[in-house]
Design a protein around this motif. Structure first.
Motif, PDB file in Angstrom:
ATOM      1  N   PHE A   1       0.838  -1.189   0.000  1.00  0.00           N
ATOM      2  CA  PHE A   1       0.000   0.000   0.000  1.00  0.00           C
ATOM      3  C   PHE A   1       0.882   1.252   0.000  1.00  0.00           C
ATOM      4  N   PRO A   2       1.424   1.604  -1.168  1.00  0.00           N
ATOM      5  CA  PRO A   2       2.365   2.726  -1.231  1.00  0.00           C
ATOM      6  C   PRO A   2       1.758   4.063  -0.839  1.00  0.00           C
ATOM      7  N   ALA A   3       0.426   4.170  -0.840  1.00  0.00           N
ATOM      8  CA  ALA A   3      -0.212   5.434  -0.437  1.00  0.00           C
ATOM      9  C   ALA A   3       0.017   5.741   1.031  1.00  0.00           C
ATOM     10  N   LEU A   4       0.457   4.739   1.813  1.00  0.00           N
ATOM     11  CA  LEU A   4       0.718   4.951   3.237  1.00  0.00           C
ATOM     12  C   LEU A   4       2.111   5.516   3.504  1.00  0.00           C
ATOM     13  N   ASP A   5       2.906   5.658   2.470  1.00  0.00           N
ATOM     14  CA  ASP A   5       4.261   6.169   2.636  1.00  0.00           C
ATOM     15  C   ASP A   5       4.242   7.693   2.522  1.00  0.00           C
ATOM     16  N   PHE A   6       3.881   8.347   3.611  1.00  0.00           N
ATOM     17  CA  PHE A   6       3.832   9.811   3.642  1.00  0.00           C
ATOM     18  C   PHE A   6       4.350  10.295   4.995  1.00  0.00           C
ATOM     19  N   ASP A   7       4.470  11.582   5.128  1.00  0.00           N
ATOM     20  CA  ASP A   7       4.985  12.196   6.344  1.00  0.00           C
ATOM     21  C   ASP A   7       4.144  11.756   7.551  1.00  0.00           C
ATOM     22  N   PRO A   8       4.736  11.063   8.524  1.00  0.00           N
ATOM     23  CA  PRO A   8       3.963  10.566   9.676  1.00  0.00           C
ATOM     24  C   PRO A   8       3.272  11.668  10.463  1.00  0.00           C
ATOM     25  N   THR A   9       3.772  12.889  10.381  1.00  0.00           N
ATOM     26  CA  THR A   9       3.129  13.974  11.133  1.00  0.00           C
ATOM     27  C   THR A   9       1.755  14.317  10.567  1.00  0.00           C
ATOM     28  N   LEU A  10       1.443  13.810   9.369  1.00  0.00           N
ATOM     29  CA  LEU A  10       0.136  14.074   8.755  1.00  0.00           C
ATOM     30  C   LEU A  10      -0.899  13.021   9.108  1.00  0.00           C
ATOM     31  N   ALA A  11      -0.465  11.932   9.741  1.00  0.00           N
ATOM     32  CA  ALA A  11      -1.364  10.799   9.962  1.00  0.00           C
ATOM     33  C   ALA A  11      -2.538  11.135  10.873  1.00  0.00           C
ATOM     34  N   ALA A  12      -2.305  11.942  11.899  1.00  0.00           N
ATOM     35  CA  ALA A  12      -3.392  12.268  12.827  1.00  0.00           C
ATOM     36  C   ALA A  12      -4.512  13.025  12.119  1.00  0.00           C
ATOM     37  N   ALA A  13      -4.148  13.895  11.191  1.00  0.00           N
ATOM     38  CA  ALA A  13      -5.147  14.715  10.502  1.00  0.00           C
ATOM     39  C   ALA A  13      -6.070  13.886   9.618  1.00  0.00           C
ATOM     40  N   ILE A  14      -5.629  12.687   9.238  1.00  0.00           N
ATOM     41  CA  ILE A  14      -6.451  11.855   8.351  1.00  0.00           C
ATOM     42  C   ILE A  14      -6.823  10.536   9.021  1.00  0.00           C
ATOM     43  N   SER A  15      -6.879  10.537  10.349  1.00  0.00           N
ATOM     44  CA  SER A  15      -7.337   9.374  11.110  1.00  0.00           C
ATOM     45  C   SER A  15      -8.708   9.688  11.693  1.00  0.00           C
ATOM     46  N   PRO A  16      -9.778   9.137  11.128  1.00  0.00           N
ATOM     47  CA  PRO A  16     -11.130   9.533  11.562  1.00  0.00           C
ATOM     48  C   PRO A  16     -11.414   9.319  13.045  1.00  0.00           C
ATOM     49  N   ILE A  17     -10.770   8.344  13.668  1.00  0.00           N
ATOM     50  CA  ILE A  17     -11.011   8.104  15.091  1.00  0.00           C
ATOM     51  C   ILE A  17     -10.677   9.333  15.923  1.00  0.00           C
ATOM     52  N   LEU A  18      -9.798  10.186  15.424  1.00  0.00           N
ATOM     53  CA  LEU A  18      -9.377  11.379  16.166  1.00  0.00           C
ATOM     54  C   LEU A  18     -10.258  12.590  15.894  1.00  0.00           C
ATOM     55  N   HIS A  19     -11.249  12.442  15.014  1.00  0.00           N
ATOM     56  CA  HIS A  19     -12.070  13.592  14.631  1.00  0.00           C
ATOM     57  C   HIS A  19     -13.546  13.412  14.958  1.00  0.00           C
ATOM     58  N   VAL A  20     -13.856  12.388  15.712  1.00  0.00           N
ATOM     59  CA  VAL A  20     -15.255  12.139  16.099  1.00  0.00           C
ATOM     60  C   VAL A  20     -15.742  13.275  16.989  1.00  0.00           C
ATOM     61  N   SER A  21     -16.928  13.803  16.663  1.00  0.00           N
ATOM     62  CA  SER A  21     -17.522  14.891  17.435  1.00  0.00           C
ATOM     63  C   SER A  21     -19.040  14.803  17.336  1.00  0.00           C
ATOM     64  N   PRO A  22     -19.762  15.497  18.202  1.00  0.00           N
ATOM     65  CA  PRO A  22     -21.224  15.352  18.241  1.00  0.00           C
ATOM     66  C   PRO A  22     -21.938  15.741  16.947  1.00  0.00           C
ATOM     67  N   ASP A  23     -21.299  16.542  16.090  1.00  0.00           N
ATOM     68  CA  ASP A  23     -21.978  16.965  14.862  1.00  0.00           C
ATOM     69  C   ASP A  23     -21.683  16.043  13.684  1.00  0.00           C
ATOM     70  N   ASP A  24     -21.076  14.882  13.931  1.00  0.00           N
ATOM     71  CA  ASP A  24     -20.813  13.935  12.849  1.00  0.00           C
ATOM     72  C   ASP A  24     -22.120  13.317  12.353  1.00  0.00           C
ATOM     73  N   VAL A  25     -22.059  12.770  11.143  1.00  0.00           N
ATOM     74  CA  VAL A  25     -23.276  12.262  10.496  1.00  0.00           C
ATOM     75  C   VAL A  25     -23.586  10.841  10.973  1.00  0.00           C
ATOM     76  N   PRO A  26     -24.847  10.416  10.861  1.00  0.00           N
ATOM     77  CA  PRO A  26     -25.191   9.028  11.187  1.00  0.00           C
ATOM     78  C   PRO A  26     -24.325   8.067  10.379  1.00  0.00           C
ATOM     79  N   THR A  27     -23.676   7.143  11.059  1.00  0.00           N
ATOM     80  CA  THR A  27     -22.665   6.308  10.410  1.00  0.00           C
ATOM     81  C   THR A  27     -22.845   4.841  10.759  1.00  0.00           C
ATOM     82  N   LEU A  28     -22.853   4.010   9.714  1.00  0.00           N
ATOM     83  CA  LEU A  28     -22.958   2.564   9.860  1.00  0.00           C
ATOM     84  C   LEU A  28     -21.649   1.914   9.429  1.00  0.00           C
ATOM     85  N   MET A  29     -21.106   1.037  10.266  1.00  0.00           N
ATOM     86  CA  MET A  29     -19.974   0.215   9.887  1.00  0.00           C
ATOM     87  C   MET A  29     -20.434  -1.231   9.697  1.00  0.00           C
TER      88      MET A  29
END
Length: 303
Positions: free
Chosen positions: A201-229
């Motif tokens: 998965f070569p798309a994962l080879d990027f600056d590690p300092t950017l990983a938090a910004a694109i990790s959805p678990i870190l952005h959960v908030s009360p205004d998020d949309v109804p979500t099914l997994m």
């Protein structure tokens, strides 16, 4: 017949839509083949990068309900083109319920990395919202879904959508990137765990300092949309705990959420598992975006 498109639209957009055509899509329901008539608009250009076009296909059922679903064309953050008539065969449940489907491609691995894919699908969402009325779609009734990397991108849209830049000269960038509901199949939720050189998965080879910004678990908030997994309990590539973690995070802040665990399913659903997942997804979107009745009521209000 649909009304002609406004001549105020950009020429590039009009050129793309000029290729719209009716197509018969072969579907199989309960073991019986049938033909569903849809209108397909291929290769609509929503942006450019590195001299290349970013595109999506539009698949509209004859009895559209006024809501749209963005499908993230992404596996391992590779985003490949396929004939839209073939792609449409995967959306039987959504098309039957009247949803217009947008098959969105992003800048693909190996050249482009995950942070760029996230920005691409946000741009696509803005562009679709800008032109939603031309597809007979309510811009406030957009959902998103995808599997694996596509599930990750779906969660990113569901948790980090914004209102756009009111001062931008680009009309698309002035639009919101928010959606109204999301479905994610077996999504990775924390890229801090996997960022770095990766042959598969070569798309994962990027600056590690950017990983938090694109990790959805870190952005959960009360205004998020109804979500099914939807996740298989035998998934060894993206283990079930990914969906369990974000389910708990959504529940803790009061976001409408659910997790369907498919016993015996691995990474990718087939047969009965695939059918169960498709039905659950279509029902989730009908519940949270509304179906034909919501469209009829909206039209009556507009008159």
């Amino acid at each position: 017949m649909r009304k002609p498109l406004s001549t105020s639209l950009p020429l590039l957009f009009l050129t793309a839509l000029a290729g719209a055509a009716l197509a018969g899509v072969a579907l199989a329901a309960d073991g019986e083949a049938r033909l569903l008539t849809v209108e397909i608009t291929p290769d609509v250009v929503y942006g450019h990068k590195s001299g290349m076009a970013l595109t999506y296909d539009v698949i509209q059922p004859a009895q559209a309900n006024g809501a749209g679903i963005l499908y993230m064309v992404s596996g391992g953050w590779f985003s490949r083109w396929s004939p839209p008539e073939k792609t449409a065969e995967n959306f039987e449940g959504l098309l039957d319920k009247g949803f217009t489907v947008f098959a969105v491609r992003h800048g693909s691995a190996p050249r482009f990395k995950v942070p760029e894919a996230v920005e691409d699908v946000k741009l696509a969402t803005r562009f679709i919202r800008l032109h939603a009325a031309d597809y007979g779609v309510d811009s406030d009734r957009l959902g998103v879904f995808g599997g694996s990397a596509g599930g990750h991108l779906s969660l990113m849209l569901g948790t980090t959508g914004d209102e756009g830049d009111a001062d931008s000269k680009d009309p698309a960038l002035r639009e919101s990137s928010r959606v109204a509901a999301a479905v994610a199949y077996f999504p990775p939720v924390d890229l801090r765990e996997s960022v770095g050189p990766n042959d598969r998965f070569p798309a994962l080879d990027f600056d590690p300092t950017l990983a938090a910004a694109i990790s959805p678990i870190l952005h959960v908030s009360p205004d998020d949309v109804p979500t099914l997994m939807i996740h298989g309990d035998k998934d060894t590539l993206v283990p079930l705990h990914n969906s369990e973690r974000i389910l708990k995070a959504f529940e803790e802040v009061g976001v409408g959420t659910d997790l369907i665990v498919l016993e015996g399913a691995g990474h990718g659903f087939r047969g009965a598992h695939a059918e169960t997942a498709r039905e659950a997804m279509a029902n989730w979107f009908e519940t949270h975006l509304g179906g034909a009745q919501a469209h009829s009521e909206a039209q009556s209000t507009a008159r």
